[in-house]
Each structure stands twice: as C-alpha cells, then as structure tokens.
Scaffold this motif. Structure first.
Motif, PDB file in Angstrom:
ATOM      1  N   THR A   6       0.824  -1.204   0.000  1.00 39.74           N
ATOM      2  CA  THR A   6       0.000   0.000   0.000  1.00 39.74           C
ATOM      3  C   THR A   6       0.858   1.255   0.000  1.00 39.74           C
ATOM      4  OG1 THR A   6      -0.139  -0.012   2.431  1.00 39.74           O
ATOM      5  CG2 THR A   6      -1.896  -1.155   1.203  1.00 39.74           C
ATOM      6  N   ASP A  21      -8.011  -0.069  -2.839  1.00 40.99           N
ATOM      7  CA  ASP A  21      -7.726   1.320  -2.490  1.00 40.99           C
ATOM      8  C   ASP A  21      -8.408   2.323  -3.416  1.00 40.99           C
ATOM      9  OD1 ASP A  21      -6.270   1.148  -4.834  1.00 40.99           O
ATOM     10  OD2 ASP A  21      -4.310   1.339  -3.883  1.00 40.99           O
ATOM     11  N   CYS A  22      -9.105   1.848  -4.431  1.00 39.32           N
ATOM     12  CA  CYS A  22      -9.894   2.675  -5.369  1.00 39.32           C
ATOM     13  C   CYS A  22      -9.039   3.519  -6.310  1.00 39.32           C
ATOM     14  CB  CYS A  22     -10.883   3.581  -4.631  1.00 39.32           C
ATOM     15  SG  CYS A  22     -12.155   2.668  -3.724  1.00 39.32           S
ATOM     16  N   THR A  23      -7.730   3.337  -6.324  1.00 36.65           N
ATOM     17  CA  THR A  23      -6.917   4.139  -7.236  1.00 36.65           C
ATOM     18  C   THR A  23      -7.244   3.838  -8.689  1.00 36.65           C
ATOM     19  OG1 THR A  23      -5.106   2.529  -7.123  1.00 36.65           O
ATOM     20  CG2 THR A  23      -5.019   4.399  -5.604  1.00 36.65           C
ATOM     21  N   ALA A  27     -10.794   9.690  -0.270  1.00 34.49           N
ATOM     22  CA  ALA A  27     -10.330  11.080  -0.207  1.00 34.49           C
ATOM     23  C   ALA A  27      -9.949  11.545  -1.608  1.00 34.49           C
ATOM     24  CB  ALA A  27      -9.134  11.190   0.731  1.00 34.49           C
ATOM     25  N   GLU A  33     -15.289  -1.270   4.104  1.00 36.96           N
ATOM     26  CA  GLU A  33     -15.024   0.148   3.905  1.00 36.96           C
ATOM     27  C   GLU A  33     -13.615   0.523   4.340  1.00 36.96           C
ATOM     28  OE1 GLU A  33     -17.546   4.296   4.406  1.00 36.96           O
ATOM     29  OE2 GLU A  33     -18.110   2.502   5.540  1.00 36.96           O
ATOM     30  N   SER A  34     -13.027  -0.273   5.236  1.00 38.85           N
ATOM     31  CA  SER A  34     -11.717   0.065   5.775  1.00 38.85           C
ATOM     32  C   SER A  34     -10.619  -0.035   4.730  1.00 38.85           C
ATOM     33  CB  SER A  34     -11.377  -0.847   6.957  1.00 38.85           C
ATOM     34  OG  SER A  34     -11.318  -2.200   6.541  1.00 38.85           O
ATOM     35  N   SER A  35     -10.811  -0.852   3.683  1.00 43.13           N
ATOM     36  CA  SER A  35      -9.770  -1.021   2.668  1.00 43.13           C
ATOM     37  C   SER A  35      -9.859   0.012   1.561  1.00 43.13           C
ATOM     38  CB  SER A  35      -9.855  -2.425   2.058  1.00 43.13           C
ATOM     39  OG  SER A  35     -11.079  -2.598   1.368  1.00 43.13           O
ATOM     40  N   ALA A  36     -10.960   0.758   1.496  1.00 39.39           N
ATOM     41  CA  ALA A  36     -11.160   1.711   0.416  1.00 39.39           C
ATOM     42  C   ALA A  36     -10.717   3.112   0.831  1.00 39.39           C
ATOM     43  CB  ALA A  36     -12.627   1.727   0.004  1.00 39.39           C
ATOM     44  N   THR A  37     -10.238   3.864  -0.151  1.00 39.54           N
ATOM     45  CA  THR A  37      -9.839   5.243   0.066  1.00 39.54           C
ATOM     46  C   THR A  37     -10.685   6.135  -0.828  1.00 39.54           C
ATOM     47  OG1 THR A  37      -7.566   4.567   0.532  1.00 39.54           O
ATOM     48  CG2 THR A  37      -7.932   6.875  -0.016  1.00 39.54           C
TER      49      THR A  37
END
Length: 275
Positions: free
Chosen positions: A58, A92-94, A119, A113-117
């Motif tokens: 990560t 991570d949604c990148t 921001a 939800e904890s694994s996704a970003t």
C-alpha cells in the motif's frame, strides 16, 4: 516487501495462518457462514502476518501504478466516454479513480469500507459496500464490470452466483472483464512456496479458460474473448484458440506443462459479453 524478500520462517508463518483460515472457509456449508467468515478472515490474517504484501505494498506507489497500467490495458477496448463502470473488489480505489477520468460514472464495490480510500474522489465516483452476495445496483444499469484477482477467492458454491449477479447488473451487450490466475502455472497464493499441487491458501480454486467458459455460458454470458497482455500491450485472442492450446498442454506431465504455460498463460483474462 515482496514474498521472496521475507524469511522462510515468515513465509511459513503466513502459510500456516492462511491455510488454517482457508480450511475453515472450504468447510462452510452455507452462505451465512461464509458471509460471517469473510468479514473476519482478512483482519485475522493481517493481524497475524503484519508483513503481508497486501499491507506493505500500500506504500509502494510504483507497484500500484504498474498494476493500474496493466488493468487499463485489459479494459480500455471496452471503455467508452459514456460507460457506466462497476469496479468489483476495488481495494484502495486508485484504479476506480483512473476509470472515472474516461467514463461517465464509476461505482466501486468493496466488502469492507476500511480497505477503500475515497479522499479526493471525483464527482462521478461512488463507493458501495456489499456482503459478497447482493449488489446494491439496479439490474441492467452497468455497461462494463471489472475485477482483478477476485474469482479465485470465491468458494466453489458461490462462483455461479457471482457471475449471475454480474450478468444481472450489466446492460445487454455489456462486458465483464476479469483477470484470475491460471491453474497450469499455479498455485499462485502463499502455498506456492510449499506445494506444487492445488492451492491451499485463500485461493479456493485456480481455473482454466475451458472451465470458466463453461461456467460463464451457464450464467448469462454469450461471446467470450481471451485477453493476452505482454510488454505493455493487450491482444484479443479467439476464445476457441486459447482453449485449444490448453487442451494440447493438459496431458503433459505437470512440471513440463507448467514451464510451457508461463508464456501463453501469464494469467487468465476474459472479456465476457452479456447475452
């Protein structure tokens, strides 16, 4: 940190923890059991194996960028400016953010939800959390679905459910593009360091093109295309041709078949068209 950079002791620890959790998953007899276990097993694994590559990578921006370039090569032929895209197991949604630059709308699907970003997410991006069995997406509302290294983690009793679920949310003529390890070159999970047989970790099954073709056609998909990537390019290959090559290699002794399969089968990648 790569797998190879870790000590044999740490690899053995990872293998033992993951195998024990995987054995519990394989032994389940109901979706309710699996739903509960899915919510626990990765947290348990990561707590016991803090040097797991999913945690250390990560922070590796070069690795993330390289992976996302490979993913874009797989989907770009099927991606249009007006596409509504479903990114399944988005992590991570990148990659979802990259898709959003080239599509009308992108919906990222994650089990936690904890694994996704999220921001800095673009306006045409949405994150949905699901339980692994019921997608909170309207039928026929997506033009393209994508997953990478997901199918091999599905319990065998859930595989057809997964493909039917994706077929249901795709519009007619939409595509599900996915990548998964090829059985001939496996195992590809942590058990690769300790066995040359079937995977014993979180990969419930590693597949062949022939096997997946049979499942996909039972689940609402029509035309199938194999996708072969190398040296920064992706070629579309007739599905019948790739299955014929598999059939030619299948009778060979496993060590020889493995060596000869590395080039033609770096992984399985399929574009399945919704009938």
């Amino acid at each position: 940190m790569t797998q190879a950079a870790r000590s044999q002791e740490r690899l053995r620890r990872h293998y033992e923890v993951e195998k024990a959790l995987a054995d519990r998953l394989r032994a389940t007899t109901s979706r309710e059991e699996r739903r509960k276990l899915y919510g626990e097993m990765y947290e348990t694994l990561f707590a016991a194996v803090p040097d797991h590559p999913r945690l250390t990578r990560t922070r590796d921006e070069a690795h993330i960028a390289r992976m996302n370039r490979g993913r874009m090569q797989l989907v770009e032929h099927f991606l249009r400016p007006d596409s509504r895209v479903l990114d399944i197991g988005a992590g991570d949604c990148t990659f979802s953010f990259l898709l959003a630059k080239r599509a009308r709308a992108v919906t990222a699907i994650e089990i936690s939800e904890s694994s996704a970003t999220v921001a800095g997410a673009p306006d045409n991006f949405a994150l949905l959390i699901y339980d692994g069995y019921h997608l909170p997406v309207a039928p026929g509302s997506m033009d393209l679905a994508f997953s990478d290294q997901l199918v091999e983690h599905l319990h065998l009793d859930d595989v057809e459910w997964h493909f039917q679920m994706i077929a249901n949310v795709l519009a007619p003529g939409g595509h599900y593009v996915f990548r998964t390890p090829h059985r001939f070159t496996g195992p590809h999970d942590i058990s690769r360091y300790f066995t040359h047989g079937d995977p014993e970790g979180f990969h419930m099954k590693e597949w062949t093109y022939r096997e997946l073709g049979e499942v996909l056609r039972r689940c609402g998909f029509g035309a199938l295309t194999a996708l072969w990537s190398a040296r920064g390019r992706c070629a579309r290959v007739p599905f019948a041709a790739i299955v014929a090559l598999e059939d030619a290699l299948r009778p060979l002794p496993p060590p020889l078949r493995r060596r000869l399969s590395v080039a033609p089968f770096p992984s399985i990648a399929i574009a399945a068209r919704r009938a």
